[in-house]
Design a protein around this motif. Structure first.
Motif, PDB file in Angstrom:
ATOM      1  N   ILE A  18       0.720  -1.111   0.104  1.00 22.99           N
ATOM      2  CA  ILE A  18      -0.129   0.297   0.044  1.00 22.99           C
ATOM      3  C   ILE A  18       0.816   1.369   0.223  1.00 22.99           C
ATOM      4  CG2 ILE A  18      -1.704   1.374   1.493  1.00 22.99           C
ATOM      5  CD1 ILE A  18      -2.655  -1.383   2.250  1.00 22.99           C
ATOM      6  N   MET A  19       1.785   1.153   0.761  1.00 25.34           N
ATOM      7  CA  MET A  19       2.845   2.414   0.996  1.00 25.34           C
ATOM      8  C   MET A  19       3.669   2.689  -0.280  1.00 25.34           C
ATOM      9  SD  MET A  19       2.065   3.258   3.998  1.00 25.34           S
ATOM     10  CE  MET A  19       2.625   4.422   4.982  1.00 25.34           C
ATOM     11  N   ASP A  20       4.024   1.267  -0.982  1.00 25.53           N
ATOM     12  CA  ASP A  20       4.747   1.721  -2.041  1.00 25.53           C
ATOM     13  C   ASP A  20       3.760   2.158  -3.495  1.00 25.53           C
ATOM     14  OD1 ASP A  20       6.777   0.609  -0.871  1.00 25.53           O
ATOM     15  OD2 ASP A  20       6.855  -1.402  -1.926  1.00 25.53           O
ATOM     16  N   THR A  21       2.643   1.374  -3.192  1.00 24.55           N
ATOM     17  CA  THR A  21       1.634   2.222  -4.340  1.00 24.55           C
ATOM     18  C   THR A  21       1.279   3.561  -4.190  1.00 24.55           C
ATOM     19  OG1 THR A  21       0.518  -0.113  -4.539  1.00 24.55           O
ATOM     20  CG2 THR A  21      -0.760   1.929  -5.277  1.00 24.55           C
ATOM     21  N   PHE A  22       1.166   3.952  -3.065  1.00 24.42           N
ATOM     22  CA  PHE A  22       1.006   5.585  -2.681  1.00 24.42           C
ATOM     23  C   PHE A  22       1.960   6.248  -3.188  1.00 24.42           C
ATOM     24  CE2 PHE A  22      -2.778   4.560  -0.119  1.00 24.42           C
ATOM     25  CZ  PHE A  22      -3.475   5.925  -0.100  1.00 24.42           C
ATOM     26  N   ARG A  23       3.361   5.865  -2.950  1.00 22.70           N
ATOM     27  CA  ARG A  23       4.575   6.744  -3.268  1.00 22.70           C
ATOM     28  C   ARG A  23       4.856   6.805  -4.776  1.00 22.70           C
ATOM     29  NH1 ARG A  23       6.690   5.087   1.701  1.00 22.70           N
ATOM     30  NH2 ARG A  23       7.351   2.871   0.678  1.00 22.70           N
ATOM     31  N   ALA A  24       4.713   5.338  -5.469  1.00 22.93           N
ATOM     32  CA  ALA A  24       4.838   5.321  -6.800  1.00 22.93           C
ATOM     33  C   ALA A  24       3.742   5.947  -7.834  1.00 22.93           C
ATOM     34  CB  ALA A  24       4.643   3.975  -7.282  1.00 22.93           C
ATOM     35  N   ASN A  25       2.560   6.017  -7.094  1.00 21.72           N
ATOM     36  CA  ASN A  25       1.543   6.855  -8.135  1.00 21.72           C
ATOM     37  C   ASN A  25       1.421   8.255  -7.624  1.00 21.72           C
ATOM     38  OD1 ASN A  25       0.664   4.709  -9.805  1.00 21.72           O
ATOM     39  ND2 ASN A  25       0.402   3.615  -7.973  1.00 21.72           N
ATOM     40  N   LYS A  26       1.944   8.674  -6.479  1.00 18.74           N
ATOM     41  CA  LYS A  26       1.917  10.204  -6.170  1.00 18.74           C
ATOM     42  C   LYS A  26       0.579  10.480  -5.666  1.00 18.74           C
ATOM     43  CE  LYS A  26       5.975  11.657  -8.251  1.00 18.74           C
ATOM     44  NZ  LYS A  26       6.632  11.878  -9.759  1.00 18.74           N
ATOM     45  N   ASP A  29      -1.963  12.517   0.210  1.00 16.09           N
ATOM     46  CA  ASP A  29      -2.395  12.043   1.708  1.00 16.09           C
ATOM     47  C   ASP A  29      -3.817  12.206   1.967  1.00 16.09           C
ATOM     48  OD1 ASP A  29       0.414  11.738   1.937  1.00 16.09           O
ATOM     49  OD2 ASP A  29       0.795  13.635   2.936  1.00 16.09           O
ATOM     50  N   GLU A  30      -4.506  12.803   1.414  1.00 16.90           N
ATOM     51  CA  GLU A  30      -6.081  12.923   1.683  1.00 16.90           C
ATOM     52  C   GLU A  30      -6.589  11.601   1.436  1.00 16.90           C
ATOM     53  OE1 GLU A  30      -4.889  15.366  -0.607  1.00 16.90           O
ATOM     54  OE2 GLU A  30      -4.139  16.499   0.882  1.00 16.90           O
ATOM     55  N   TYR A  31      -6.205  10.764   0.528  1.00 16.28           N
ATOM     56  CA  TYR A  31      -6.719   9.319   0.164  1.00 16.28           C
ATOM     57  C   TYR A  31      -6.415   8.516   1.241  1.00 16.28           C
ATOM     58  CZ  TYR A  31      -7.981  11.006  -4.610  1.00 16.28           C
ATOM     59  OH  TYR A  31      -8.725  11.514  -5.627  1.00 16.28           O
ATOM     60  N   GLY A  32      -7.099   7.344   0.939  1.00 15.56           N
ATOM     61  CA  GLY A  32      -7.036   6.275   1.912  1.00 15.56           C
ATOM     62  C   GLY A  32      -7.268   4.831   1.321  1.00 15.56           C
ATOM     63  N   LEU A  33      -7.057   3.692   1.949  1.00 17.85           N
ATOM     64  CA  LEU A  33      -7.524   2.504   1.358  1.00 17.85           C
ATOM     65  C   LEU A  33      -8.934   2.350   1.838  1.00 17.85           C
ATOM     66  CD1 LEU A  33      -6.741   0.124   0.277  1.00 17.85           C
ATOM     67  CD2 LEU A  33      -6.155  -1.173   2.597  1.00 17.85           C
ATOM     68  N   PHE A  50      -8.209   2.542  -3.581  1.00 17.09           N
ATOM     69  CA  PHE A  50      -7.948   3.946  -2.921  1.00 17.09           C
ATOM     70  C   PHE A  50      -8.836   5.039  -3.221  1.00 17.09           C
ATOM     71  CE2 PHE A  50      -4.116   1.576  -3.945  1.00 17.09           C
ATOM     72  CZ  PHE A  50      -3.412   1.469  -2.669  1.00 17.09           C
ATOM     73  N   ASP A  51      -9.376   5.854  -2.267  1.00 13.41           N
ATOM     74  CA  ASP A  51     -10.438   6.612  -2.283  1.00 13.41           C
ATOM     75  C   ASP A  51     -10.248   7.943  -1.235  1.00 13.41           C
ATOM     76  OD1 ASP A  51     -12.993   7.424  -3.128  1.00 13.41           O
ATOM     77  OD2 ASP A  51     -14.105   6.074  -2.374  1.00 13.41           O
ATOM     78  N   LEU A  52     -11.169   8.726  -1.493  1.00 12.34           N
ATOM     79  CA  LEU A  52     -11.297  10.031  -0.547  1.00 12.34           C
ATOM     80  C   LEU A  52     -12.335   9.868   0.309  1.00 12.34           C
ATOM     81  CD1 LEU A  52     -10.629  12.874  -2.808  1.00 12.34           C
ATOM     82  CD2 LEU A  52      -9.432  12.476  -1.136  1.00 12.34           C
TER      83      LEU A  52
END
Length: 98
Positions: A18-26, A29-33, A50-52
């Motif tokens: 999850i953390m890698d996906t957040f970083r790789a796709n920029k 921070d407002e989004y979450g799983l 991933f959603d708001l």
């Protein structure tokens, strides 16, 4: 016993993915799983993405992962464990009484 501040578990391998996906796709921070269910009865399936958060959602910090759960889904996802295998994410829900 589950504490409501940890309604689901995120296994270490899933957290890393999850953390890698957040970083790789920029992903901001407002989004979450988002964790939920789709359908009902015997035809239900897990919803992960991933959603708001929206007005009907609860937001939790589980293992440093921002987890979003619709209040209507909360009862159904309590105790679920999110994992990751080479084929993708997995969700395991212990049987009642475990």
């Amino acid at each position: 016993m589950l504490a409501l501040d940890n309604p689901v578990r995120v296994r270490p391998e899933a957290r890393q993915q999850i953390m890698d996906t957040f970083r790789a796709n920029k992903i901001p921070d407002e989004y979450g799983l988002r964790v939920g269910i789709r359908g009902g009865g015997c035809g239900s399936s897990w919803l992960l993405g991933f959603d708001l958060p929206g007005p009907a959602d609860e937001v939790y910090n589980v293992e440093d992962v921002r987890v979003i759960i619709d209040r209507k889904h909360l009862l159904y996802v309590l105790g679920a464990e999110i994992g990751y295998e080479p084929g993708g994410f997995t969700v395991d829900k212990p049987a009642a009484g475990e």
